[in-house]
Enzyme design. Structure first.
Site, PDB file in Angstrom:
ATOM      1  N   GLY A  61      19.750  44.312  57.229  1.00  0.00           N
ATOM      2  CA  GLY A  61      19.508  45.629  56.269  1.00  0.00           C
ATOM      3  C   GLY A  61      20.631  45.941  55.617  1.00  0.00           C
ATOM      4  O   GLY A  61      20.325  46.070  54.104  1.00  0.00           O
ATOM      5  N   ASN A 114      16.834  52.494  54.882  1.00  0.00           N
ATOM      6  CA  ASN A 114      17.659  53.253  55.531  1.00  0.00           C
ATOM      7  C   ASN A 114      17.219  54.497  55.623  1.00  0.00           C
ATOM      8  O   ASN A 114      17.745  55.533  56.532  1.00  0.00           O
ATOM      9  CB  ASN A 114      18.947  53.056  55.464  1.00  0.00           C
ATOM     10  CG  ASN A 114      19.592  53.620  54.101  1.00  0.00           C
ATOM     11  OD1 ASN A 114      18.740  53.954  53.344  1.00  0.00           O
ATOM     12  ND2 ASN A 114      20.759  54.349  54.294  1.00  0.00           N
ATOM     13  N   LYS A 147      15.826  48.496  60.401  1.00  0.00           N
ATOM     14  CA  LYS A 147      15.820  48.549  58.864  1.00  0.00           C
ATOM     15  C   LYS A 147      14.779  47.779  58.076  1.00  0.00           C
ATOM     16  O   LYS A 147      14.171  48.216  57.155  1.00  0.00           O
ATOM     17  CB  LYS A 147      17.248  48.466  58.198  1.00  0.00           C
ATOM     18  CG  LYS A 147      18.250  49.355  58.599  1.00  0.00           C
ATOM     19  CD  LYS A 147      19.602  49.114  57.612  1.00  0.00           C
ATOM     20  CE  LYS A 147      20.552  50.025  57.995  1.00  0.00           C
ATOM     21  NZ  LYS A 147      21.786  50.061  57.386  1.00  0.00           N
ATOM     22  N   TYR A 191      32.216  51.454  61.474  1.00  0.00           N
ATOM     23  CA  TYR A 191      33.196  52.800  61.359  1.00  0.00           C
ATOM     24  C   TYR A 191      33.562  53.141  62.960  1.00  0.00           C
ATOM     25  O   TYR A 191      34.215  54.011  62.750  1.00  0.00           O
ATOM     26  CB  TYR A 191      32.764  53.741  60.521  1.00  0.00           C
ATOM     27  CG  TYR A 191      31.419  54.597  60.867  1.00  0.00           C
ATOM     28  CD1 TYR A 191      31.351  55.598  61.387  1.00  0.00           C
ATOM     29  CD2 TYR A 191      30.145  54.176  60.121  1.00  0.00           C
ATOM     30  CE1 TYR A 191      30.349  56.264  62.172  1.00  0.00           C
ATOM     31  CE2 TYR A 191      29.104  54.848  60.431  1.00  0.00           C
ATOM     32  CZ  TYR A 191      29.210  55.659  61.408  1.00  0.00           C
ATOM     33  OH  TYR A 191      27.903  56.455  61.741  1.00  0.00           O
TER      34      TYR A 191
END
Length: 292
Positions: free
Chosen positions: A136, A94, A73, A236
């Site tokens: 980032g 991003n 990033k 996630y």
């Protein structure tokens, strides 16, 4: 998917390492199909040493653009032609948009973080946040939260290559927003515990909890948390991280992984590439299907 791809299909990428766990291809390709847009989104394992050639490929292949994730990033910035003002302030990118060979970098991570909390009716404006990490995603979260009205941010980071970036983040927030930011060493566990205890939200923006560190968390003791606070892990995959399990043991009411943030940052990137609004509710139901 095969019915949509033809000689006119435009490619959009995702360049990071590791990246095969990403839900972004599912999100964007379903959104393209829903709106009848002739785009395809693919994930590419791109390490930092291969990044320059990968960015050249965006121009060479006339791709519409690409998402960028860890560890690229910040390293991607010198390879781009222009930066959006927010990306310049954050110092990380991003999302890349290719306009006739001119590559512009944007940041949508911070927007995605704040919007994902709003989606859950959680308002952190005017509150104190403790944030782990100054890469980032952490940088974007800290600066966007400060711009959006978070009152205090205690940033914890290791004294490694990103320590100087953490100092920069604190200086920018204190100089350009009404938020008060302070920098702390992640090695000082007592300080870390005390700052979390004084916070409305704790957010981990590091890669701890993601493969190959899925059995690790920076906070191992449930007593560090209160039931009335918010715990947010930007990871996630796995869907329930070690940090989230610790927070749940503490009875924390609002515990989130990074899926909602990923959805909302993706929606912002989707609009940059296509000029269209992502069908967020439709994509939400696809991404969160196994949580019903």
């Amino acid at each position: 998917m095969t019915e949509r791809i033809d000689g006119h299909t435009t490619l959009i990428g995702l360049m990071a390492y590791p990246i095969r766990h990403s839900m972004s291809p599912t999100m964007h390709n379903n959104a393209f199909a829903k709106l009848g847009l002739n785009y395809a989104y693919l994930a590419f394992d791109v390490t930092s040493d291969r990044l320059p050639k990968a960015i050249d490929a965006i121009r060479t292949l006339d791709m519409r653009g690409s998402n960028i994730s860890m560890p690229n990033k910040q390293k991607v910035i010198p390879l781009l032609d222009k930066l959006d003002p927010a990306a310049k302030m954050v110092g990380a990118v991003n999302t890349i948009v290719n306009d006739n060979g001119i590559l512009t970098g944007y940041t949508t991570d911070g927007i995605g973080f704040m919007k994902s909390l709003d989606d859950e009716d959680v308002n952190i404006r005017g509150q104190k946040m403790t944030l782990a990490g100054a890469g980032g995603a952490g940088t974007a979260i800290a600066i966007q939260a400060a711009l959006d009205g978070v009152k205090d941010i205690s940033i914890f980071n290791a004294k490694d290559q990103s320590w100087e970036n953490a100092k920069r983040n604190v200086d920018i927030i204190n100089e350009k927003t009404d938020c008060k930011a302070t920098l702390h060493s992640i090695e000082d566990k007592e300080d870390f515990k005390n700052e979390i205890a004084d916070s409305f939200i704790y957010c981990d923006s590091t890669g701890v909890g993601m493969k190959p560190l899925e059995d690790m968390t920076l906070v191992e003791d449930p007593s560090w948390f209160r039931p009335d606070m918010v715990v947010f892990d930007t990871v996630y995959a796995p869907r329930t991280t070690k940090l989230m399990k610790v927070a749940e043991q503490a009875g924390v009411k609002h515990v989130f992984n990074g899926l909602g943030m990923m959805l909302e940052q993706g929606a912002a990137a989707f609009k940059l590439w296509t000029g269209k609004e992502m069908p967020v509710e439709y994509i939400h139901d696809i991404l969160f299907a196994d949580e019903k």
